[in-house]
Motif scaffolding. Structure first.
Motif, PDB file in Angstrom:
ATOM      1  N   LYS A 234       0.614  -1.053   0.044  1.00 20.85           N
ATOM      2  CA  LYS A 234      -0.066   0.112  -0.103  1.00 20.85           C
ATOM      3  C   LYS A 234       0.773   1.319   0.070  1.00 20.85           C
ATOM      4  CE  LYS A 234      -4.013  -1.930   2.299  1.00 20.85           C
ATOM      5  NZ  LYS A 234      -5.188  -1.799   3.212  1.00 20.85           N
ATOM      6  N   SER A 235       0.214   2.300  -0.225  1.00 16.02           N
ATOM      7  CA  SER A 235       0.992   3.722  -0.341  1.00 16.02           C
ATOM      8  C   SER A 235       1.832   3.851   1.096  1.00 16.02           C
ATOM      9  CB  SER A 235       0.036   4.903  -0.423  1.00 16.02           C
ATOM     10  OG  SER A 235       0.624   5.958  -0.532  1.00 16.02           O
ATOM     11  N   GLY A 236       2.950   4.129   0.890  1.00 16.56           N
ATOM     12  CA  GLY A 236       3.696   4.419   2.065  1.00 16.56           C
ATOM     13  C   GLY A 236       4.647   3.222   2.141  1.00 16.56           C
ATOM     14  N   GLY A 237       4.434   2.067   1.702  1.00 12.27           N
ATOM     15  CA  GLY A 237       4.899   0.871   1.977  1.00 12.27           C
ATOM     16  C   GLY A 237       6.408   0.824   1.476  1.00 12.27           C
ATOM     17  N   LYS A 238       7.017  -0.521   1.527  1.00 15.19           N
ATOM     18  CA  LYS A 238       8.423  -0.614   0.890  1.00 15.19           C
ATOM     19  C   LYS A 238       8.382  -0.337  -0.588  1.00 15.19           C
ATOM     20  CE  LYS A 238      12.187  -3.625   1.216  1.00 15.19           C
ATOM     21  NZ  LYS A 238      12.734  -5.128   1.525  1.00 15.19           N
ATOM     22  N   VAL A 239       7.427  -0.587  -1.356  1.00 15.98           N
ATOM     23  CA  VAL A 239       7.261  -0.343  -2.865  1.00 15.98           C
ATOM     24  C   VAL A 239       6.135  -0.299  -3.281  1.00 15.98           C
ATOM     25  CG1 VAL A 239       7.477  -2.871  -3.506  1.00 15.98           C
ATOM     26  CG2 VAL A 239       8.189  -1.077  -5.053  1.00 15.98           C
ATOM     27  N   GLY A 240       5.823   0.598  -4.084  1.00 15.64           N
ATOM     28  CA  GLY A 240       4.340   0.967  -4.606  1.00 15.64           C
ATOM     29  C   GLY A 240       4.221   0.195  -6.084  1.00 15.64           C
ATOM     30  N   LEU A 241       3.201  -0.640  -6.253  1.00 14.82           N
ATOM     31  CA  LEU A 241       2.936  -1.424  -7.332  1.00 14.82           C
ATOM     32  C   LEU A 241       2.975  -0.620  -8.435  1.00 14.82           C
ATOM     33  CD1 LEU A 241       0.242  -4.127  -6.476  1.00 14.82           C
ATOM     34  CD2 LEU A 241       2.557  -4.335  -6.389  1.00 14.82           C
ATOM     35  N   GLN A 242       2.719   0.702  -8.609  1.00 13.03           N
ATOM     36  CA  GLN A 242       2.700   1.756  -9.813  1.00 13.03           C
ATOM     37  C   GLN A 242       4.252   1.696 -10.281  1.00 13.03           C
ATOM     38  OE1 GLN A 242       2.259   2.686  -6.744  1.00 13.03           O
ATOM     39  NE2 GLN A 242       3.629   4.211  -6.300  1.00 13.03           N
ATOM     40  N   ASP A 243       5.131   1.284  -9.357  1.00 16.51           N
ATOM     41  CA  ASP A 243       6.601   1.367  -9.962  1.00 16.51           C
ATOM     42  C   ASP A 243       6.961  -0.225 -10.337  1.00 16.51           C
ATOM     43  OD1 ASP A 243       9.370   1.257 -10.600  1.00 16.51           O
ATOM     44  OD2 ASP A 243       9.699   2.767  -8.980  1.00 16.51           O
ATOM     45  N   ALA A 244       6.543  -0.742 -11.545  1.00 14.97           N
ATOM     46  CA  ALA A 244       6.525  -2.099 -11.983  1.00 14.97           C
ATOM     47  C   ALA A 244       8.049  -2.540 -11.736  1.00 14.97           C
ATOM     48  CB  ALA A 244       5.998  -2.537 -13.127  1.00 14.97           C
ATOM     49  N   GLU A 245       9.035  -1.600 -12.309  1.00 14.28           N
ATOM     50  CA  GLU A 245      10.516  -2.099 -12.200  1.00 14.28           C
ATOM     51  C   GLU A 245      10.925  -2.406 -10.694  1.00 14.28           C
ATOM     52  OE1 GLU A 245      13.229  -3.795 -14.216  1.00 14.28           O
ATOM     53  OE2 GLU A 245      11.585  -2.732 -15.293  1.00 14.28           O
ATOM     54  N   ALA A 246      10.479  -1.573  -9.887  1.00 18.46           N
ATOM     55  CA  ALA A 246      10.814  -1.595  -8.509  1.00 18.46           C
ATOM     56  C   ALA A 246      10.322  -2.906  -7.716  1.00 18.46           C
ATOM     57  CB  ALA A 246      10.460  -0.440  -7.705  1.00 18.46           C
ATOM     58  N   THR A 247       9.066  -3.171  -8.325  1.00 17.36           N
ATOM     59  CA  THR A 247       8.349  -4.419  -7.812  1.00 17.36           C
ATOM     60  C   THR A 247       9.009  -5.805  -8.319  1.00 17.36           C
ATOM     61  OG1 THR A 247       6.345  -3.260  -7.898  1.00 17.36           O
ATOM     62  CG2 THR A 247       6.238  -5.787  -7.789  1.00 17.36           C
ATOM     63  N   ARG A 248       9.400  -5.619  -9.618  1.00 18.15           N
ATOM     64  CA  ARG A 248      10.170  -6.886 -10.002  1.00 18.15           C
ATOM     65  C   ARG A 248      11.388  -6.992  -9.071  1.00 18.15           C
ATOM     66  NH1 ARG A 248       9.081  -3.999 -15.364  1.00 18.15           N
ATOM     67  NH2 ARG A 248       7.226  -4.702 -16.090  1.00 18.15           N
ATOM     68  N   GLY A 249      12.111  -5.808  -9.221  1.00 20.63           N
ATOM     69  CA  GLY A 249      13.329  -5.993  -8.357  1.00 20.63           C
ATOM     70  C   GLY A 249      13.364  -6.620  -6.876  1.00 20.63           C
ATOM     71  N   LEU A 250      12.330  -6.088  -6.282  1.00 19.38           N
ATOM     72  CA  LEU A 250      12.060  -6.442  -4.800  1.00 19.38           C
ATOM     73  C   LEU A 250      11.839  -8.013  -4.837  1.00 19.38           C
ATOM     74  CD1 LEU A 250      11.238  -5.884  -1.726  1.00 19.38           C
ATOM     75  CD2 LEU A 250       8.843  -5.795  -2.708  1.00 19.38           C
ATOM     76  N   LEU A 251      10.943  -8.489  -5.875  1.00 17.03           N
ATOM     77  CA  LEU A 251      10.689 -10.073  -5.929  1.00 17.03           C
ATOM     78  C   LEU A 251      12.068 -10.784  -6.173  1.00 17.03           C
ATOM     79  CD1 LEU A 251       7.505 -10.064  -8.016  1.00 17.03           C
ATOM     80  CD2 LEU A 251       7.433 -10.308  -5.680  1.00 17.03           C
ATOM     81  N   LEU A 252      12.794 -10.248  -6.857  1.00 18.27           N
ATOM     82  CA  LEU A 252      13.980 -10.890  -7.498  1.00 18.27           C
ATOM     83  C   LEU A 252      14.904 -11.046  -6.245  1.00 18.27           C
ATOM     84  CD1 LEU A 252      14.488  -9.758 -11.218  1.00 18.27           C
ATOM     85  CD2 LEU A 252      13.965 -12.205 -10.405  1.00 18.27           C
TER      86      LEU A 252
END
Length: 389
Positions: A234-252
């Motif tokens: 959610k907003s203010g969390g570790k990463v927001g889903l609107q930033d797809a590249e950051a989300t992929r990086g977090l998963l990996l």
């Protein structure tokens, strides 16, 4: 508009199955739905429809032939992998539990009831009991309606009808699915269609499962399982889903860095259209409330469970049983019909809630062996969605 005898809250598969059955039985009703129109592009995955539950309800609706036009019998196959990509089990070929996209199932049901029976753009904000002890419904558009003989909450996990009957609220499991898509234009699509093919692939390992499921248009929906707080994305969390590249990086880096095969990591690198699916559940102890005249629940509103392969099938069975009870006793004895329906529904709810918790524990396990034992024993695949999530 005149007040209908029965108000159905929610135009998902459960509510629309009930509506169609009441239509067939000549019982007055209206469906109140938050979507502005039937063209609202609400997300939803693929559902497997079982013969003794969902298929039986569709047969009683007179819609089984329409269902078969969209049913995908080749997508019944289920493959089980570990995180290295080694296959441990493949079952389900030819199983009588065909897949259908949720959107297609909904449209089949919508097309089978008169257009004026669905009140679009009605988001229920609250339900109270009036001076006569019967429900009064308040909608976000300012409409307030009462006078029903029965209000049926088929409005999912966060039902606004549920507080009329019970103080039970869904509890977060500590686990979330991050959903993503591999669309037909993805650079990975051709490779994935060859390696995954039809049906559903479940990869289990390190407490972070990956589920890949083919959809009706040939694309793939992927679910990345994560043991994270409910508000992690959610907003203010570790990463927001609107930033797809950051989300992929977090998963990996944080969840799938060690031991997962390159094929699994490719699913992350090419993932698009992220959305979260936190797993909530009611408890088995919640399946026992005192009847309230003029109100009841069905589907996830009644017995929200974590995914266990039965969600939509159980919801459609609720609709079938409730419609049968009302037809048996008549609308003049509708409270008796509801009491009998609820007493038969409670054990089903207890069972699916318990099975959902057990299944999720195995899904989020360290290795696929417990899954191998379950599926080898029962020879059954899984429901790709929650049902009325």
């Amino acid at each position: 508009m005149t007040t209908p005898v029965i108000a159905i809250i929610g135009a998902g598969p459960c509510g629309l199955t009930l509506a169609r059955l009441l239509e067939c039985k000549g019982i007055d009703y209206a469906v109140y739905e938050r979507d502005e129109s039937e063209n609202t592009n609400r997300a939803g995955g693929s559902l497997d429809i079982h013969p003794e539950t969902g298929q039986r309800a569709l047969q009683e609706c007179g819609l089984f032939d329409a269902f078969k036009k969209y049913a995908r019998y080749d997508d019944t196959v289920l493959s089980l992998l570990d995180k290295s990509g080694k296959q441990h089990l493949q079952i389900g070929q030819g199983r009588d539990a065909p897949e259908i996209d949720r959107k297609e199932l909904r449209q089949i049901l919508l097309d089978a009831i008169p257009k004026d029976k669905t009140r679009w753009g009605h988001t229920l904000t609250g339900a109270t009991l009036g001076e006569d002890g019967r429900p009064v419904l308040q909608f976000a558009n300012g409409v307030v309606v009462s006078g029903f003989k029965l209000v049926v909450g088929t409005d999912g996990a966060w039902s606004k009808v549920r507080p009329l009957l019970t103080q039970a609220t869904p509890q977060y499991s500590g686990k979330t699915y991050l959903e993503a898509r591999i669309n037909l234009d993805s650079p990975l699509y051709e490779t994935l269609s060859k390696s995954r093919g039809a049906g559903t692939t479940i990869s289990v390992g390190s407490g972070t499962p990956i589920i890949t499921q083919r959809q009706g248009n040939g694309s793939y929906r992927t679910y990345f399982g994560l043991p994270v707080p409910a508000d992690f994305f959610k907003s203010g969390g570790k990463v927001g889903l609107q930033d797809a590249e950051a989300t992929r990086g977090l998963l990996l880096s944080d969840f799938y860095a060690d031991g997962w095969s390159d094929d699994h990591k490719a699913l992350i690198r090419h993932a698009t259209d992220f959305r979260t699916w936190p797993l909530y559940s009611l408890s088995a102890e919640d399946m026992n409330w005192t009847p309230v005249p003029g109100a009841t629940l069905a589907g996830d509103a009644a017995h929200l469970a974590m995914p266990n392969g039965e969600g939509v099938n159980l919801a459609m069975t609720d609709a079938l049983n409730l419609a049968d009870k009302i037809a048996e006793h008549g609308v003049e004895n509708i409270d008796l019909a509801v009491r009998e329906y609820e007493q038969e529904m409670f054990p089903r709810g207890e069972e699916t809630i318990s099975e959902g918790k057990a299944m999720t524990g195995i899904m989020y396990g360290e290795d696929p062996q417990p899954f191998v034992e379950i599926f080898s024993a029962f020879g059954a695949g899984g429901d790709g969605e929650e049902g009325e999530h």
